[in-house]
Design a protein around this motif. Structure first.
Motif, short mmCIF file in Angstrom:
data_model
loop_
_atom_site.label_atom_id
_atom_site.label_comp_id
_atom_site.label_asym_id
_atom_site.label_seq_id
_atom_site.Cartn_x
_atom_site.Cartn_y
_atom_site.Cartn_z
N LEU A 107 -62.53 45.93 0.25
CA LEU A 107 -63.41 47.05 -0.01
C LEU A 107 -64.66 46.78 0.81
O LEU A 107 -65.36 45.79 0.58
CB LEU A 107 -63.77 47.15 -1.50
N ILE A 108 -64.91 47.64 1.80
CA ILE A 108 -66.08 47.50 2.67
C ILE A 108 -67.08 48.56 2.20
O ILE A 108 -66.82 49.76 2.32
CB ILE A 108 -65.70 47.70 4.14
N THR A 109 -68.22 48.10 1.65
CA THR A 109 -69.11 49.02 0.97
C THR A 109 -70.58 48.70 1.19
O THR A 109 -70.92 47.58 1.56
CB THR A 109 -68.78 49.03 -0.55
N ARG A 110 -71.41 49.72 0.98
CA ARG A 110 -72.87 49.60 0.95
C ARG A 110 -73.50 49.14 2.27
O ARG A 110 -74.59 48.59 2.25
CB ARG A 110 -73.32 48.71 -0.18
N GLY A 111 -72.83 49.34 3.40
CA GLY A 111 -73.47 49.10 4.68
C GLY A 111 -74.50 50.19 4.92
O GLY A 111 -74.31 51.34 4.50
N ASP A 112 -75.60 49.85 5.54
CA ASP A 112 -76.67 50.82 5.74
C ASP A 112 -77.27 50.70 7.13
O ASP A 112 -78.34 50.15 7.32
CB ASP A 112 -77.74 50.68 4.66
N ALA A 113 -76.54 51.23 8.11
CA ALA A 113 -76.99 51.18 9.51
C ALA A 113 -77.89 52.38 9.78
O ALA A 113 -77.55 53.26 10.55
CB ALA A 113 -75.79 51.15 10.44
N ILE A 114 -79.04 52.38 9.15
CA ILE A 114 -79.96 53.51 9.28
C ILE A 114 -80.98 53.26 10.39
O ILE A 114 -81.39 54.16 11.08
CB ILE A 114 -80.70 53.77 7.94
N GLY A 115 -81.37 52.02 10.60
CA GLY A 115 -82.37 51.70 11.62
C GLY A 115 -81.75 51.50 12.99
O GLY A 115 -80.55 51.66 13.18
N ALA A 116 -82.58 51.15 13.94
CA ALA A 116 -82.18 50.84 15.33
C ALA A 116 -81.29 51.94 15.87
O ALA A 116 -81.68 53.09 15.91
CB ALA A 116 -81.53 49.48 15.42
N ASP A 117 -80.04 51.62 16.28
CA ASP A 117 -79.16 52.64 16.83
C ASP A 117 -78.34 53.34 15.74
O ASP A 117 -77.76 54.38 15.98
CB ASP A 117 -78.25 52.07 17.91
N GLY A 118 -78.25 52.77 14.57
CA GLY A 118 -77.71 53.44 13.40
C GLY A 118 -76.27 53.91 13.46
O GLY A 118 -75.94 55.00 13.01
N ARG A 119 -75.37 53.10 13.96
CA ARG A 119 -73.97 53.51 14.08
C ARG A 119 -73.08 52.70 13.13
O ARG A 119 -73.08 51.49 13.17
CB ARG A 119 -73.49 53.32 15.51
N GLY A 120 -72.30 53.38 12.32
CA GLY A 120 -71.29 52.74 11.48
C GLY A 120 -71.83 51.90 10.36
O GLY A 120 -72.20 50.76 10.56
N GLY A 121 -71.84 52.44 9.15
CA GLY A 121 -72.29 51.67 7.99
C GLY A 121 -71.29 50.61 7.58
O GLY A 121 -71.66 49.51 7.19
N GLY A 122 -70.00 50.93 7.64
CA GLY A 122 -68.95 49.95 7.31
C GLY A 122 -68.62 49.17 8.56
O GLY A 122 -69.44 48.42 9.06
N PRO A 123 -67.44 49.36 9.14
CA PRO A 123 -67.17 48.74 10.43
C PRO A 123 -67.79 49.55 11.57
O PRO A 123 -67.71 50.77 11.59
CB PRO A 123 -65.64 48.77 10.56
N ARG A 124 -68.41 48.85 12.50
CA ARG A 124 -68.86 49.44 13.76
C ARG A 124 -68.05 48.77 14.86
O ARG A 124 -68.13 47.57 15.07
CB ARG A 124 -70.34 49.19 14.00
N PHE A 125 -67.26 49.56 15.58
CA PHE A 125 -66.34 49.05 16.59
C PHE A 125 -66.79 49.57 17.95
O PHE A 125 -66.70 50.77 18.22
CB PHE A 125 -64.92 49.53 16.26
N ASP A 126 -67.30 48.70 18.79
CA ASP A 126 -67.70 49.01 20.17
C ASP A 126 -66.94 48.05 21.07
O ASP A 126 -67.49 47.04 21.52
CB ASP A 126 -69.20 48.77 20.38
N ALA A 127 -65.66 48.32 21.33
CA ALA A 127 -64.84 47.32 22.01
C ALA A 127 -63.54 47.94 22.50
O ALA A 127 -63.14 49.00 22.05
CB ALA A 127 -64.51 46.18 21.05
#
Length: 185
Positions: A117-137
């Protein structure tokens, strides 16, 4: 004599071949690591497709885990580090940590997430992409028996998935769900 030397050299190279490893995360003495990040770093250093078993002995909150290249399976649901069969799932939460994705994935590889269970990620600041998994690859992200729930970001509230430098595949398999995530933009 030449034949013996050649066999000795071949045997030396054969004995240094890497093998897939099983890393375990938990609080018991028989666990190989006490944090998911440390286990992923060890797997990244190994050339083979490793398995990381995450026990339910610890609370995995305030997580902002960085994953570079490599092939691995990250599987939760283990009662402890000596258990070889999972019985449930493990919660990995970003709550209480820095404003970031729970998992930030870069570099080539096949990443297989299971029973999480991937939960409560908060990518609100900076570039703000993907609260759970962020995949840049380039490579693959495979979710099996995974819930991505209650994450927030400027874009890609639950999952942000972008191929960089090659082909990429997001595969959402059996019993997985993506729900109650928020993308602000």
């Amino acid at each position: 004599m030449k034949r013996f030397c050649l066999l000795t050299v071949c045997a030396a190279f054969a004995s240094t071949a890497a093998h897939a490893a099983v890393f375990t995360v938990g609080s018991a003495v028989n666990c190989t690591h006490t944090s998911i990040q440390a286990a992923l770093n060890a797997a990244s250093a190994n050339a083979e497709a490793d398995t990381i078993r995450v026990s339910n002995q610890l609370s995995y909150s305030a997580q902002a885990i960085s994953i570079s290249g490599g092939d691995f399976t990250l599987e939760g649901g283990y009662i402890d580090c000596s258990t070889t069969t999972p019985t449930g799932s493990t919660t990995i939460s970003g709550q209480g940590g820095v404003a970031d994705s729970v998992f930030r994935i870069s570099g080539d590889g096949v990443r297989n997430f299971r029973r999480l269970l991937i939960t409560r990620g908060d990518a609100i600041g900076a570039d703000g992409r993907g609260g759970g998994p962020r995949f840049d690859a380039p490579g693959d992200l495979i979710l099996q028996d995974v819930s991505v729930d209650q994450n927030a970001a400027l874009s890609g509230g639950g999952i942000y998935f972008r191929s960089t430098g090659g082909a990429a595949t997001l595969l959402i398999n059996s019993n997985s769900s993506i729900s109650r995530n928020v993308a602000i933009e």
